[in-house]
Design a protein around this motif. Structure first.
Motif: not given
Length: 144
Positions: A49-61
């Motif tokens: 997963v692209a770093p920006g999208i990965a950050n969005l997902c992990s942060s919201f979790a």
């Protein structure tokens, strides 16, 4: 511990905490969220997963965990739908801004995504603490 202190609700005891203890409580609650965030980020990036999208997902979790911990253990206030919505809105804005910065840093510097993510932590932590102090100010004792 005296009998009165044992029967008081946790929130009342925490309202009288010194600012340094509030900060430590916030740091511990945020640390738990950070573990969730970094773990999820690492797994997602490893899966391609692209770093920006990965950050969005992990942060919201991690947002709900942080909210539940810092409201009670750092600021001594209860959870309310209104503060939860504001908290999530603030963190959402911060996540979007820092995700963009992380993506930019990875692309422009060639550094590993996790290094760019970790470099953003002190800045995001400071902003989030300041906002949380403002949002949960009702939990602070009155002067005088």
């Amino acid at each position: 511990m005296n009998e009165f202190a044992e029967r008081r609700p946790v929130g009342r005891r925490l309202r009288s905490l010194r600012p340094s203890r509030r900060f430590v409580g916030f740091a511990l609650g945020s640390g738990a969220g950070l573990l969730i965030d970094l773990g999820g980020f690492g797994v997602l990036v490893a899966l391609g997963v692209a770093p920006g999208i990965a950050n969005l997902c992990s942060s919201f979790a991690s947002i709900t965990v942080v909210y539940l911990l810092v409201t009670r253990y750092s600021f001594g206030v209860g959870t309310k739908p209104s503060t939860y919505v504001i908290f999530v809105a603030w963190y959402s804005l911060a996540i979007i801004v820092f995700s963009t910065i992380i993506e930019w840093a990875v692309v422009t510097t060639g550094l590993p995504p996790i290094v760019c993510k970790l470099a953003s932590v002190p800045f995001s932590f400071s902003l989030n603490y300041a906002f949380s102090r403002f949002l949960f100010k009702r939990g602070r004792p009155k002067a005088g």
